[in-house]
Design an enzyme around this catalytic site. Structure first.
Site, short mmCIF file in Angstrom:
data_model
loop_
_atom_site.label_atom_id
_atom_site.label_comp_id
_atom_site.label_asym_id
_atom_site.label_seq_id
_atom_site.Cartn_x
_atom_site.Cartn_y
_atom_site.Cartn_z
N CYS A 57 0.83 -1.21 0.00
CA CYS A 57 0.00 0.00 0.00
C CYS A 57 0.86 1.26 0.00
O CYS A 57 1.71 1.42 0.87
CB CYS A 57 -0.90 -0.02 1.24
SG CYS A 57 -1.77 1.52 1.55
N TYR A 188 -5.45 7.11 -8.74
CA TYR A 188 -6.69 6.42 -8.35
C TYR A 188 -7.89 7.04 -9.05
O TYR A 188 -8.85 6.33 -9.41
CB TYR A 188 -6.87 6.49 -6.83
CG TYR A 188 -5.98 5.54 -6.08
CD1 TYR A 188 -6.44 4.29 -5.68
CD2 TYR A 188 -4.66 5.88 -5.77
CE1 TYR A 188 -5.62 3.41 -5.00
CE2 TYR A 188 -3.83 5.01 -5.09
CZ TYR A 188 -4.32 3.77 -4.69
OH TYR A 188 -3.49 2.89 -4.02
#
Length: 323
Positions: A57, A188
């Site tokens: 992450c 994103y």
């Protein structure tokens, strides 16, 4: 421009557990911090807390890096989850028996529920957990790295870098905000766009910012000049994932990072700094994105490329220490 009510643009939920760990209760050591009395605080006690993160992450990766840069490895322990998770939680499947050896949990979700039995939001990393109670303290990732620098200073190693230098602080805050909105979150926004129009807008915003960064880094080694700062850490965790994930998986494919001379040299410079590059696991990174995001990659096939050897090629951006 699309009607806002009909927009399918990606909107990140930035509502996190706001608690902070500070050197003094209710007081921040950062003179620029105007939120110092606004949230509950916990004492900065060595060996009381566990940072739970995932190498896969990017938001958690920055906390792992800052902890290493500041020499806090013996002060705040580190628990690592596996690279994939189900809708419920990140899991400790890298540990023997699938159980975190300090917390005794199989799922990070258990630490959240130990404090908030009806916690309504996603179970995110990084998270700092209070070891005595095994309950989550905070998952507010921008403040976690901020406070590792300001609130744990008594425990930094003697030669730790000044990640938040006063002389460039105002400009650095602006740079970090643009990096977050347009690059860290921008990839994103491209990957999870729900319409062609939203994707096109996100793509244009991302590449406007990438071109700005390419120009900025043409005549300086780091974002704020000659020394490494928190701004570089925040950008690095996106750049290091760019060609492996964001270029194809998130359709950020105008060009590859390796085709931008200044950014590619800069990224290699950071990667070849052990405290940064030593936290990167490309296999876990790819497994996380390509396996978890079934809406984008329903086959869950993980690509074998790209070739990672270029990360170790000479970067030509200065010699010696980075701080």
């Amino acid at each position: 421009m699309a009607d806002a009510a009909k927009s399918k643009a990606f909107d990140r939920d930035m509502n996190y557990i706001p608690d902070r760990i500070t050197r003094e209760p209710g007081l921040s050591q950062d003179k620029y911090d105007d939120q110092q009395l606004a949230v509950p605080t916990w004492p900065a006690e060595p060996r009381r807390y566990r940072l739970v993160a995932a190498a896969a992450c990017p938001w958690a990766n920055r906390a792992i890096i800052v902890r290493r840069l500041l020499g806090l490895e013996d002060v705040i322990s580190l628990g690592l989850t596996g690279p994939t998770h189900d809708p419920r939680s990140w899991t400790f499947d890298l540990d023997p028996g699938g159980v975190d050896p300090v917390l005794g949990y199989e799922r990070l979700q258990e630490a959240y529920f130990a404090r908030f039995p009806d916690y309504p939001r996603g179970i995110t990393v990084p998270a700092i957990v209070d070891v005595p109670t095994r309950a989550v303290v905070t998952n507010d990732f921008p403040w976690i790295t901020h406070d590792l620098f300001f609130e744990w200073r008594d425990h930094h190693r003697p030669d730790a870098p000044d990640l938040w230098p006063d002389d460039v602080r105002d400009e650095m805050e602006e740079v970090m905000q643009r990096v977050f909105t347009e690059v860290n979150n921008g990839v994103y926004r491209c990957g999870f766009a729900g319409s062609q129009e939203d994707y096109d807008a996100a793509y244009d915003r991302l590449w406007t910012a990438m071109d700005w960064l390419e120009e900025r880094l043409t005549d300086r080694r780091f974002l704020m000049g000659d020394t490494l700062t928190e701004a570089d850490v925040r950008l690095f965790t996106t750049l290091v994932r760019f060609d492996a994930v964001y270029h194809g998986h998130f359709k950020c494919n105008r060009n590859k990072l390796t085709e931008m001379p200044a950014l590619w040299g800069y990224a290699r410079d950071l990667f070849q700094t052990p405290e940064l590059g030593g936290t990167i696991d490309f296999d876990q990174i790819k497994r996380h994105y390509y396996v978890v995001h079934t809406g984008i990659n329903p086959t869950r096939i993980v690509p074998r490329g790209p070739d990672e050897s270029g990360w170790l090629a000479p970067h030509g951006r200065g010699e010696g220490r980075r701080w």
